[in-house]
Design a protein around this motif. Structure first.
Motif, short mmCIF file in Angstrom:
data_model
loop_
_atom_site.label_atom_id
_atom_site.label_comp_id
_atom_site.label_asym_id
_atom_site.label_seq_id
_atom_site.Cartn_x
_atom_site.Cartn_y
_atom_site.Cartn_z
N VAL A 53 -63.90 11.63 -2.23
CA VAL A 53 -62.76 11.98 -3.07
C VAL A 53 -63.19 11.94 -4.53
O VAL A 53 -63.79 10.95 -4.97
CB VAL A 53 -61.58 11.02 -2.84
CG1 VAL A 53 -60.44 11.33 -3.80
CG2 VAL A 53 -61.11 11.09 -1.39
N PRO A 54 -62.93 12.99 -5.31
CA PRO A 54 -63.35 12.96 -6.72
C PRO A 54 -62.79 11.77 -7.47
O PRO A 54 -61.62 11.39 -7.29
CB PRO A 54 -62.77 14.28 -7.28
CG PRO A 54 -62.66 15.18 -6.09
CD PRO A 54 -62.32 14.28 -4.94
N ARG A 77 -52.68 7.58 -3.86
CA ARG A 77 -52.28 7.05 -2.56
C ARG A 77 -52.36 8.09 -1.46
O ARG A 77 -51.87 7.86 -0.35
CB ARG A 77 -50.86 6.48 -2.69
CG ARG A 77 -50.85 5.23 -3.58
CD ARG A 77 -49.51 4.94 -4.20
NE ARG A 77 -49.57 3.74 -5.05
CZ ARG A 77 -50.03 3.73 -6.31
NH1 ARG A 77 -50.44 4.87 -6.86
NH2 ARG A 77 -50.05 2.61 -7.00
N ARG A 78 -52.94 9.25 -1.78
CA ARG A 78 -53.14 10.33 -0.82
C ARG A 78 -51.82 10.79 -0.22
O ARG A 78 -51.71 11.12 0.97
CB ARG A 78 -54.11 9.92 0.30
CG ARG A 78 -55.43 9.36 -0.18
CD ARG A 78 -56.30 10.40 -0.80
NE ARG A 78 -56.79 11.39 0.15
CZ ARG A 78 -57.49 12.47 -0.19
NH1 ARG A 78 -57.80 12.68 -1.46
NH2 ARG A 78 -57.90 13.32 0.73
N GLN A 114 -47.53 11.69 -14.42
CA GLN A 114 -47.71 10.31 -13.95
C GLN A 114 -47.31 10.17 -12.49
O GLN A 114 -47.98 9.47 -11.71
CB GLN A 114 -46.89 9.35 -14.82
CG GLN A 114 -47.35 9.24 -16.26
CD GLN A 114 -48.65 8.47 -16.42
OE1 GLN A 114 -49.11 7.78 -15.49
NE2 GLN A 114 -49.25 8.55 -17.60
N VAL A 115 -46.24 10.84 -12.10
CA VAL A 115 -45.82 10.82 -10.69
C VAL A 115 -46.90 11.43 -9.81
O VAL A 115 -47.24 10.92 -8.74
CB VAL A 115 -44.48 11.57 -10.52
CG1 VAL A 115 -44.13 11.72 -9.03
CG2 VAL A 115 -43.36 10.85 -11.26
N ASN A 116 -47.46 12.56 -10.26
CA ASN A 116 -48.48 13.24 -9.46
C ASN A 116 -49.71 12.37 -9.27
O ASN A 116 -50.29 12.33 -8.18
CB ASN A 116 -48.86 14.55 -10.14
CG ASN A 116 -47.72 15.55 -10.18
OD1 ASN A 116 -46.78 15.46 -9.39
ND2 ASN A 116 -47.78 16.48 -11.10
N HIS A 165 -49.49 1.24 -13.27
CA HIS A 165 -49.08 1.56 -11.90
C HIS A 165 -50.25 1.71 -10.92
O HIS A 165 -50.03 1.58 -9.71
CB HIS A 165 -48.28 2.87 -11.89
CG HIS A 165 -46.90 2.73 -12.48
ND1 HIS A 165 -45.94 1.91 -11.95
CD2 HIS A 165 -46.35 3.33 -13.57
CE1 HIS A 165 -44.84 2.00 -12.69
NE2 HIS A 165 -45.06 2.84 -13.67
N ASN A 166 -51.45 1.97 -11.42
CA ASN A 166 -52.50 2.39 -10.50
C ASN A 166 -53.77 1.56 -10.51
O ASN A 166 -54.62 1.76 -9.63
CB ASN A 166 -52.86 3.86 -10.80
CG ASN A 166 -51.68 4.78 -10.66
OD1 ASN A 166 -51.07 4.88 -9.61
ND2 ASN A 166 -51.33 5.45 -11.76
N ALA A 167 -53.96 0.68 -11.48
CA ALA A 167 -55.23 -0.02 -11.59
C ALA A 167 -55.59 -0.78 -10.31
O ALA A 167 -56.70 -0.64 -9.78
CB ALA A 167 -55.19 -0.98 -12.78
#
Length: 580
Positions: free
Chosen positions: A167-168, A144-145, A136-138, A204-206
């Motif tokens: 970016v894939p 966020r590059r 999850q951290v990765n 965290h990422n949506a």
């Protein structure tokens, strides 16, 4: 400090995993509250779905044969409905690379040149607590590059400077519905591994993904019924409502990995309509499912050596043809299966042979109408891309041009196992033992993606290997003897021998004696787990379930699972272990 018996519990949420670097970031108060909300709303239904799976298997054992459900005939016959239009980042999917979410793989996948990356918390990832949290951290950092990796030898991996549109696209595969996460409990119950992986990534990422012209996209593994797709659709709706996102923001591609789901492809797309992105031909798990579900139905459902079960077998052709038809009829993408070959840069001849196999496999898929496919290694990306470009040209997909009107849904064709050409051999039996033990040893060490004999293997490998052995024994299959070893009679090449528990145990001893050993390896435990599953009186549904318990037990004995080693400070523990 944590001890073997201490746990932090606040507001019904218990955290008992040892501290992992970056844990404070992903196990925030708000994120844990979100996970608890999902668990309390959906765990009862998940358990009901797992019971329903057992009931279906019992029916098949009693002679019932799966078919297209009569209660959903109207859905299949209604030509009017379509899934949602393709989302940003999911229009071009000719080549997707797959692999676990360790830091090195994350960087390599995003630099691979593939159009997508299936970031895997499931079959190619051991669900050790370290892997779950670090993964999850990765992903948080990668989106966020802000990710790099340096090996102990000093080699540095970092992201190439790429325009955002190159970016894939990331599609996360959470764990299957049958797996739990023992380190996080809600009201005393372990949370579903699926909800854990989905929930943390989405929460965290949506919004960050949407800012970057992508979205929260997923692969859903091992569904066995359209009701399980309905469960996921409801999870998506609740999750989007919780964080204030429009319904339909999430998109999911479903892996067709089970024989029962193969009869419900359109129903699964229907249940996920506004969230559906496509279906994927998860070939190895699909073969495992056929063996597992019909393991006690006699010789009619016995497959030959795994290496002889190719995608040109009649049952596999029926499966992939019907998948393409279902997807394109409903406006969804049809994604092909894994090319597991590993390039060998040290051996030009072997490397050439591997690339030729991949090219032929991908060209077949493209000609069959697939819109894209999977590879397991960056060197295979241009090979697969060339094959798809040869067929698609500049078209992004074949949804509108390859409707496959020649394909008629055919239940008998899906179950035509007996038409698979090949035989059961001692060599195949030995290979199942060898690969199964080697893979489980890698899994127990924390690596769920293992390079074995020139192929990148995941958990489906071990599942096929041990389930074939179990079925061959149960069906009284005779294997062609291919060697003169202490466990085989001195016969000519045409001789056969019945596969029995005693013979398999003898072969295990022989194969095991030849495995490369090193200090600290887990081969002894791997052998015991593999043998217990292959020779059990009652067939274990999944090998990774007892293997996960073994990992928990080993970690606890080493003081590494809930001990003070690497534990956070008291303030950090309270931050990581509570939720509103």
């Amino acid at each position: 400090m944590f001890t073997n018996t201490s746990e932090i519990t606040v507001n019904g949420i218990t955290l008992r995993g040892h501290h992992v670097s970056g844990q404070r970031q992903v196990l925030s108060l708000d994120a844990l509250a979100f996970l608890a909300h999902l668990h309390r709303k959906f765990e009862p239904r998940r358990r009901e779905l797992m019971k329903a799976r057992e009931q279906v298997k019992a029916k098949i054992s009693q002679g019932w044969t799966p078919d297209y459900p009569e209660e959903t005939r109207a859905i299949r016959e209604d030509d009017s409905w379509q899934v949602a239009p393709l989302a940003q980042g999911l229009n071009y999917r000719q080549v997707e690379i797959t692999g676990p979410v360790d830091r090195k793989m994350t960087v390599n996948a995003l630099n691979s040149g593939a159009m997508g990356w299936m970031a895997d918390f499931e079959d190619s990832s051991t669900p050790a607590w370290e892997n779950v949290i670090a993964g999850q951290v990765n992903l948080f950092d990668a989106i966020r590059r802000d990710i790099d990796f340096t090996t102990e030898a000093g080699k540095r991996y970092r992201l190439d400077p790429e325009p955002q549109d190159r970016v894939p696209t990331i599609n996360v595969r959470p764990r299957g519905l049958h797996l739990i996460e023992d380190h996080l409990l809600v009201d005393g119950q372990p949370i579903s591994g699926a909800l854990m992986d989905f929930g943390l990534y989405f929460f965290h990422n949506a919004r960050e993904l949407l800012k970057r012209s992508r979205g929260p996209y997923f692969y859903l593994p091992k569904l066995e019924h359209y009701r399980e797709a309905r469960w996921w659709n409801d999870v998506f709706c609740v999750a989007q409502d919780y964080v204030g996102l429009r319904r339909g923001t999430i998109r999911a591609t479903v892996l067709m990995e089970t024989i029962t789901a193969a009869f419900q492809m359109e129903e699964i797309l229907y249940e996920l309509r506004e969230h559906a992105a496509g279906l994927n031909a998860g070939r190895w798990d699909y073969i495992f499912s056929i063996i597992k579900m019909f393991r006690d139905r006699g010789p009619e459902f016995v497959l030959p050596d795994r290496a002889q079960v190719t995608m040109t077998a009649p049952m596999m052709r029926a499966y992939t043809d019907q998948l393409v038809r279902a997807c394109h009829r409903r406006g969804a993408a049809a994604m092909g299966g894994m090319a597991a070959q590993i390039p060998n840069r040290r051996d030009p001849k072997a490397n050439k042979a591997a690339l030729e196999k991949v090219y032929a496999d991908k060209l077949r898929e493209a000609n069959d109408g697939f819109d894209g496919s999977w590879v397991a290694h960056p060197d295979l990306v241009p090979v697969a891309m060339e094959a798809f470009n040869q067929v698609l040209g500049t078209c992004p997909h074949q949804i509108r041009t390859q409707k496959r009107p020649d394909v008629v849904p055919n239940a008998a064709a899906l179950l035509n196992v007996g038409a698979t050409e090949g035989e059961v051999t001692e060599a195949g039996l030995r290979l199942n033992i060898d690969v199964g033990i080697r893979y489980m040893e890698s899994w127990l060490r924390g690596s769920g993606a293992a390079a074995i004999h020139g192929l990148m293997e995941d958990a489906a490998t071990a599942e096929i290997s041990r389930s074939q052995i179990w079925q061959w024994i149960d069906a009284g299959v005779h294997a062609r003897v291919t060697s003169a070893s202490p466990s085989t009679p001195d016969n000519d090449d045409a001789a056969t021998r019945q596969v029995t528990r005693d013979w398999v145990q003898q072969l295990v001893d022989e194969v095991f004696a030849e495995l490369p050993r090193s200090a600290g390896d887990r081969f002894d435990t791997a052998r015991d787990l593999f043998v217990a599953s292959a020779l059990a009186d009652e067939f274990p549904a999944f090998l990774t379930v007892p293997a996960y318990q073994q990992c928990l037990s080993a970690a606890s004995e080493q003081g590494d699972d809930r001990s003070g080693e690497g534990a956070p400070s008291s303030s950090h523990r309270m931050r990581a272990g509570v939720a509103a």
